[in-house]
Design an enzyme around this catalytic site. Structure first.
Site, PDB file in Angstrom:
ATOM      1  N   LYS A 237      32.037  35.855  32.833  1.00  0.00           N
ATOM      2  CA  LYS A 237      33.460  36.206  32.855  1.00  0.00           C
ATOM      3  C   LYS A 237      34.083  36.171  31.461  1.00  0.00           C
ATOM      4  CE  LYS A 237      35.510  36.085  36.542  1.00  0.00           C
ATOM      5  NZ  LYS A 237      35.712  36.676  37.837  1.00  0.00           N
TER       6      LYS A 237
ATOM      7  N   GLU B 274      26.174  45.155  32.185  1.00  0.00           N
ATOM      8  CA  GLU B 274      27.117  46.225  32.546  1.00  0.00           C
ATOM      9  C   GLU B 274      28.531  45.669  32.659  1.00  0.00           C
ATOM     10  OE1 GLU B 274      25.737  47.899  36.293  1.00  0.00           O
ATOM     11  OE2 GLU B 274      23.715  47.252  35.761  1.00  0.00           O
TER      12      GLU B 274
ATOM     13  N   ASP C   8      45.623  33.159  41.653  1.00  0.00           N
ATOM     14  CA  ASP C   8      44.560  32.724  42.560  1.00  0.00           C
ATOM     15  C   ASP C   8      44.456  31.202  42.541  1.00  0.00           C
ATOM     16  OD1 ASP C   8      44.123  35.330  42.989  1.00  0.00           O
ATOM     17  OD2 ASP C   8      42.173  35.445  41.999  1.00  0.00           O
TER      18      ASP C   8
ATOM     19  N   LYS D  85      31.903  44.541  34.020  1.00  0.00           N
ATOM     20  CA  LYS D  85      32.304  44.174  35.382  1.00  0.00           C
ATOM     21  C   LYS D  85      33.683  44.784  35.617  1.00  0.00           C
ATOM     22  CE  LYS D  85      32.540  40.240  38.528  1.00  0.00           C
ATOM     23  NZ  LYS D  85      33.892  40.443  39.052  1.00  0.00           N
TER      24      LYS D  85
ATOM     25  N   CYS E  62      76.067  38.439  45.458  1.00  0.00           N
ATOM     26  CA  CYS E  62      77.245  38.453  46.333  1.00  0.00           C
ATOM     27  C   CYS E  62      78.099  37.194  46.188  1.00  0.00           C
ATOM     28  CB  CYS E  62      76.829  38.639  47.790  1.00  0.00           C
ATOM     29  SG  CYS E  62      76.053  37.175  48.487  1.00  0.00           S
TER      30      CYS E  62
ATOM     31  N   CYS F 222      75.394  40.489  51.696  1.00  0.00           N
ATOM     32  CA  CYS F 222      74.894  40.510  50.320  1.00  0.00           C
ATOM     33  C   CYS F 222      74.280  41.873  50.039  1.00  0.00           C
ATOM     34  CB  CYS F 222      73.850  39.418  50.131  1.00  0.00           C
ATOM     35  SG  CYS F 222      73.053  39.478  48.534  1.00  0.00           S
TER      36      CYS F 222
ATOM     37  N   LEU G 243      28.821  37.683  43.273  1.00  0.00           N
ATOM     38  CA  LEU G 243      28.015  37.228  42.145  1.00  0.00           C
ATOM     39  C   LEU G 243      28.456  35.833  41.735  1.00  0.00           C
ATOM     40  CD1 LEU G 243      28.182  40.479  39.957  1.00  0.00           C
ATOM     41  CD2 LEU G 243      26.211  39.634  41.230  1.00  0.00           C
TER      42      LEU G 243
ATOM     43  N   TYR H 219      26.980  51.432  40.719  1.00  0.00           N
ATOM     44  CA  TYR H 219      26.151  50.494  39.965  1.00  0.00           C
ATOM     45  C   TYR H 219      25.098  49.747  40.782  1.00  0.00           C
ATOM     46  CZ  TYR H 219      29.919  47.445  41.683  1.00  0.00           C
ATOM     47  OH  TYR H 219      30.837  46.804  42.470  1.00  0.00           O
TER      48      TYR H 219
ATOM     49  N   TYR I 228      47.189  29.617  44.551  1.00  0.00           N
ATOM     50  CA  TYR I 228      46.935  29.865  45.969  1.00  0.00           C
ATOM     51  C   TYR I 228      45.850  28.912  46.478  1.00  0.00           C
ATOM     52  CZ  TYR I 228      45.437  32.318  50.183  1.00  0.00           C
ATOM     53  OH  TYR I 228      45.104  32.632  51.476  1.00  0.00           O
ATOM     54  N   ASP I 229      44.763  28.802  45.700  1.00  0.00           N
ATOM     55  CA  ASP I 229      43.688  27.893  46.100  1.00  0.00           C
ATOM     56  C   ASP I 229      44.204  26.464  46.203  1.00  0.00           C
ATOM     57  OD1 ASP I 229      41.976  29.982  46.191  1.00  0.00           O
ATOM     58  OD2 ASP I 229      41.042  29.602  44.252  1.00  0.00           O
TER      59      ASP I 229
ATOM     60  N   ASP J 145      37.126  45.734  37.162  1.00  0.00           N
ATOM     61  CA  ASP J 145      38.081  45.010  37.995  1.00  0.00           C
ATOM     62  C   ASP J 145      38.757  45.994  38.941  1.00  0.00           C
ATOM     63  OD1 ASP J 145      39.431  42.914  38.997  1.00  0.00           O
ATOM     64  OD2 ASP J 145      40.804  42.672  37.318  1.00  0.00           O
TER      65      ASP J 145
ATOM     66  N   CYS K 230      69.877  33.084  49.369  1.00  0.00           N
ATOM     67  CA  CYS K 230      71.283  33.445  49.479  1.00  0.00           C
ATOM     68  C   CYS K 230      71.662  33.379  50.951  1.00  0.00           C
ATOM     69  CB  CYS K 230      71.469  34.864  48.961  1.00  0.00           C
ATOM     70  SG  CYS K 230      72.985  35.629  49.510  1.00  0.00           S
TER      71      CYS K 230
ATOM     72  N   CYS L 200      74.448  32.929  44.946  1.00  0.00           N
ATOM     73  CA  CYS L 200      73.734  34.198  44.816  1.00  0.00           C
ATOM     74  C   CYS L 200      74.366  35.002  43.686  1.00  0.00           C
ATOM     75  CB  CYS L 200      73.815  34.978  46.126  1.00  0.00           C
ATOM     76  SG  CYS L 200      73.205  36.664  45.987  1.00  0.00           S
TER      77      CYS L 200
HETATM   78  S1  IVH Z   1      26.576  44.342  41.040  1.00  0.00           S
HETATM   79  C1  IVH Z   1      24.128  42.186  44.194  1.00  0.00           C
HETATM   80  N1  IVH Z   1      27.815  45.468  39.019  1.00  0.00           N
HETATM   81  O1  IVH Z   1      31.983  42.242  41.089  1.00  0.00           O
HETATM   82  C2  IVH Z   1      24.931  42.713  43.067  1.00  0.00           C
HETATM   83  N2  IVH Z   1      29.130  44.307  40.620  1.00  0.00           N
HETATM   84  O2  IVH Z   1      32.056  39.367  41.552  1.00  0.00           O
HETATM   85  C3  IVH Z   1      26.128  43.453  43.493  1.00  0.00           C
HETATM   86  N3  IVH Z   1      31.544  44.399  40.218  1.00  0.00           N
HETATM   87  O3  IVH Z   1      31.311  42.357  44.520  1.00  0.00           O
HETATM   88  C4  IVH Z   1      27.174  43.622  42.503  1.00  0.00           C
HETATM   89  N4  IVH Z   1      31.442  45.623  38.394  1.00  0.00           N
HETATM   90  O4  IVH Z   1      32.676  44.294  43.472  1.00  0.00           O
HETATM   91  C5  IVH Z   1      27.951  44.733  40.137  1.00  0.00           C
HETATM   92  N5  IVH Z   1      28.774  46.561  37.220  1.00  0.00           N
HETATM   93  C6  IVH Z   1      28.913  45.836  38.327  1.00  0.00           C
HETATM   94  C7  IVH Z   1      30.175  45.415  38.805  1.00  0.00           C
HETATM   95  C8  IVH Z   1      30.242  44.642  39.965  1.00  0.00           C
HETATM   96  C9  IVH Z   1      32.249  45.017  39.249  1.00  0.00           C
HETATM   97  C10 IVH Z   1      32.158  43.609  41.305  1.00  0.00           C
HETATM   98  C11 IVH Z   1      31.582  43.878  42.675  1.00  0.00           C
HETATM   99  C12 IVH Z   1      31.088  42.542  43.147  1.00  0.00           C
HETATM  100  C13 IVH Z   1      31.901  41.601  42.320  1.00  0.00           C
HETATM  101  C14 IVH Z   1      31.241  40.252  42.222  1.00  0.00           C
END
Ligand code: IVH
Length: 699
Positions: free
Chosen positions: A328, A129, A46, A131, A425, A446, A96, A240, A49-50, A133, A440, A422
């Site tokens: 994070k 909670e 990422d 997060k 080939c 090839c 978030l 969630y 890319y940015d 992925d 190539c 290459c």
């Molecule tokens: S709450 C307004 N809870 O993280 C709050 N998001 O970076 C809405 N995500 O778009 C999100 N686990 O796709 C919430 N336990 C969790 C999560 C979660 C993964 C993702 C979600 C969100 C993104 C934000």
């Protein structure tokens, strides 16, 4: 791009250099967009890319006259060959803000207390909670029954993935117990690490697509146009959050999580209710230490203010709530030894260096390969065979090498010499001046390119020919049975004449041979857009293939235009370049493809073998009774899925909308219809049932 130009400070670029670099950035970013959005398989981080996009924006800022029509800055995301309908979310799906340190977390807590004017010793209860992925979804329930499910999209509207979501067993169709009139339940679809590895193994065996990580696998599986494929994928979910809710409320988020569970949704067992900011930091430490042992990828922890009245007071800033944030985790890293640098050759001849590593566990996933991107990258980091390297998996990118441990470099080590030929080939490898990759020049001579192209040609979204896995294609190519797409279609004929005794080949018997012939024969009629996509021309993905088909209409017209352009017809070129989202970079790829005589020959030989290439047909709506009407579907349909009904209506020229307004002409209501039906009645909009709809569209 030559290294010197890509690294040159922007204030020292000449006009010509800036133009050249904007062109190369446009084509490079377009490639990455396709890899990410269409294939769910990004090939750079990422951050890299940015950096490309930022450089593009900075150059445009200094050279506003040079902004290209196909500039990445003019596009929002990638033009995806979506095929999904759009769904408006009842309330926006937000993202978030991120927190990276304990100090950030304390600031977050302090900000909330300041905003709510709490005193220093008032504690703010928060949930913590994992997060997940994965890929976020929103599932709407009307009167307790699942009505529509969507991806997040741009936050305001997403893609309609109802049919796919229905294949996930964990998603309740009917809420258990009391349900509100309307609720949008939000959560994350994910794949466990174990399921991901097993699925990739199975995909590799049948020559299918390999995914870089569980997140991409989940996203790729969910965004399938054919729900049967989604159904075969091991998808799971956690719920969630809520979006629009009508007819029920809760005092706390914790209570709401319990309600989700009671309705039948999986909720995360590691969610914690915390009394204070020290508590949430403690929860973070604990979860971080268990991260690798979890069976699914998480990239942090989400804190949410528990009291819902406080959430409401706190509200939102731009696209993120003030009452929630994501803390994070750092990227997961590990040390291992780089055993070999392999040069792979792709469909378009790109030589891509790949590191073979002594297998190592990174956050619960065994990693044995990492991308090295290109020649410049190896030179910049001076990566060598035998080096001890630090690799990392960060969120949704494939493993990459972040550092070479120079103090552990063996004495005998030598600089890596990137091949100028290459490896497959032996043709010369060539580097366009404004590109990072070496290619190539062997074209279809090839083997690597030919095999990759054939693989693409038979893949599901192209000619969709079953029974031709990678191993078969390679073997056929090697013994000369199949050299190009057209040869597939002459296989049966040649086999009858014993020119290619396929039935006697190792691994083939009369039955499997017959099966293959049947699969091939079933595809002698093909749509123009599929044919174009199947050719595997660089930068021509499904979306662009469709645009070409739409613009030229028939194979003959398209072929003639391409040949005219190669012969220097400027007007025809201008027309091509003017197609929405095409521009110079894409157009030039088409021209380069047709300028090669062997490519045009291969296309013609293929065309000769086909019974029919179907013209691109715009829907015929002359006999349609619903052309031009705005139609809303609500409640359950019994004779067809909601998606089928919608696409049928659209193909007959109707506009399908998700909500009833005074502009609605017709509401098709099935059992369980709720608020929309009432609104329609209130507005005096015509309402019919499914039977009547079926009659209206001619059975
Ligand atoms: S709450 C307004 N809870 O993280 C709050 N998001 O970076 C809405 N995500 O778009 C999100 N686990 O796709 C919430 N336990 C969790 C999560 C979660 C993964 C993702 C979600 C969100 C993104 C934000």
């Amino acid at each position: 791009m030559s290294a010197s130009l890509r690294d040159k400070p922007i204030d020292r670029l000449t006009d010509a250099e800036a133009a050249k670099e904007l062109k190369s950035l446009a084509s490079e970013i377009a490639l990455h967009d396709e890899a990410y959005h269409r294939d769910d398989a990004p090939t750079i981080t990422d951050a890299d890319y940015d950096a490309l996009r930022n450089r593009n924006a900075a150059i445009e800022n200094r050279f506003p006259k040079l902004v290209r029509t196909d500039s990445p800055s003019r596009k929002v995301g990638a033009d995806v060959a979506s095929g999904f309908k759009k769904v408006k979310h009842g309330t926006a799906m937000l993202s978030l803000d991120n927190l990276f340190s304990d100090d950030d977390v304390r600031d977050f807590d302090a900000r909330i207390r300041r905003f709510l004017k709490l005193s220093a010793d008032d504690n703010v209860e928060m949930t913590a909670e994992p997060k997940i992925d994965g890929l976020s979804f929103s599932a709407r329930y009307d009167n307790g029954r699942l009505s529509v499910a969507a991806t997040r999209g741009d936050g305001a509207e997403g893609e309609d993935i109802t049919a796919n979501m229905r294949t996930i067993k964990a998603l309740p169709d009917l809420l258990m117990g009391d349900a509100p009139k309307v609720i949008e339940v939000r959560g994350e679809v994910y794949m466990t690490k174990a399921d991901f590895l097993a699925m990739n193994d199975a995909q590799a065996k049948k020559g299918g697509k390999i995914f870089a990580n569980p997140r991409n696998a989940a996203a790729g599986s969910l965004r399938q146009l054919d729900p049967k494929i989604t159904a075969e994928r091991p998808l799971r979910l956690f719920a969630y959050a809520s979006g629009l809710v009508d007819g029920m409320d809760w005092e706390t988020h914790w209570e709401f999580l319990r309600q989700l569970k009671a309705w039948g949704f999986p909720t995360n067992p590691d969610a914690k209710l915390c009394k204070s900011v020290d508590d949430i930091i403690g929860a973070y430490r604990k979860l971080e230490s268990r991260r690798a042992a979890l069976d699914y990828d998480i990239d942090g922890i989400v804190y949410k203010v528990n009291r819902i009245d406080w959430q409401k007071r706190l509200g939102f800033v731009s696209r993120a709530p003030r009452w929630a944030s994501a803390h994070k985790f750092p990227a997961q890293q590990a040390e291992t030894v780089l055993e070999e640098i392999e040069i792979q050759v792709g469909r378009t001849g790109a030589l891509t260096p790949v590191a073979h590593l002594t297998p190592v566990n990174v956050g619960g996933v065994m990693v044995s390969r990492a991308t090295l991107h290109n020649k410049d990258e190896i030179e910049r980091k001076d990566i060598r065979k035998g080096d001890t390297v630090v690799i990392q998996r960060a969120g949704d990118v494939i493993p990459q090498i972040v550092e070479v441990k120079l103090d552990q470099r063996p004495k005998s080590s030598r600089k890596f010499a990137f091949p100028d030929h290459c490896p497959v080939c032996g043709s010369k490898a060539h580097r366009e001046e404004d590109e990072a990759v070496m290619r190539c020049t062997g074209g279809l001579v090839c083997k690597a390119q030919a095999v990759e192209r054939l693989r693409h040609f038979v893949s599901r979204d192209a000619f969709d020919i079953d029974g031709m896995g990678e191993k078969n294609i390679e073997a056929f190519f090697e013994d000369g049975t199949i050299k190009g797409p057209a040869d597939l279609f002459t296989l049966e004929e040649r086999d009858k004449n014993s020119l290619t005794p396929l039935r006697a080949k190792e691994g083939w018997g009369p039955q499997s041979a017959e099966k293959l012939f049947k699969a091939v024969n079933a595809r002698r009629t093909v749509s123009l857009e599929r044919l174009i996509y199947a050719l595997g021309i660089r930068l021509i993905g499904q979306a662009k293939a469709r645009l070409l088909a739409q613009n030229y209409g028939s194979f003959q017209k398209w072929r003639k235009a391409m040949v005219d352009i190669v012969n220097g017809d400027k007007d025809v070129y201008a027309q091509l370049e003017g197609i929405e989202s095409f521009g110079e970079a894409v157009s030039d790829e088409l021209v380069a493809f047709f300028a090669e005589k062997q490519n045009l020959d291969a296309v013609d030989r293929l065309y000769d073998q086909l019974e029919k290439v179907e013209d691109f047909v715009k829907a015929d709506t002359s006999n349609s009774k619903i052309a031009g009407l705005t139609v809303v579907f609500t409640g359950n349909l019994e004779r067809m899925t909601r998606n089928e009904a919608k696409s049928k209506a659209q193909s007959l020229g109707a506009k399908v909308s998700g909500s009833v307004s005074k502009n609605t002409d017709l509401v098709v209501a099935g059992p369980g219809a709720g608020s929309k039906l009432k609104e329609a009645e209130g507005l005096g909009v015509k309402v019919i049932d499914e039977e009547a709809f079926v009659r209206l569209i001619g059975g």
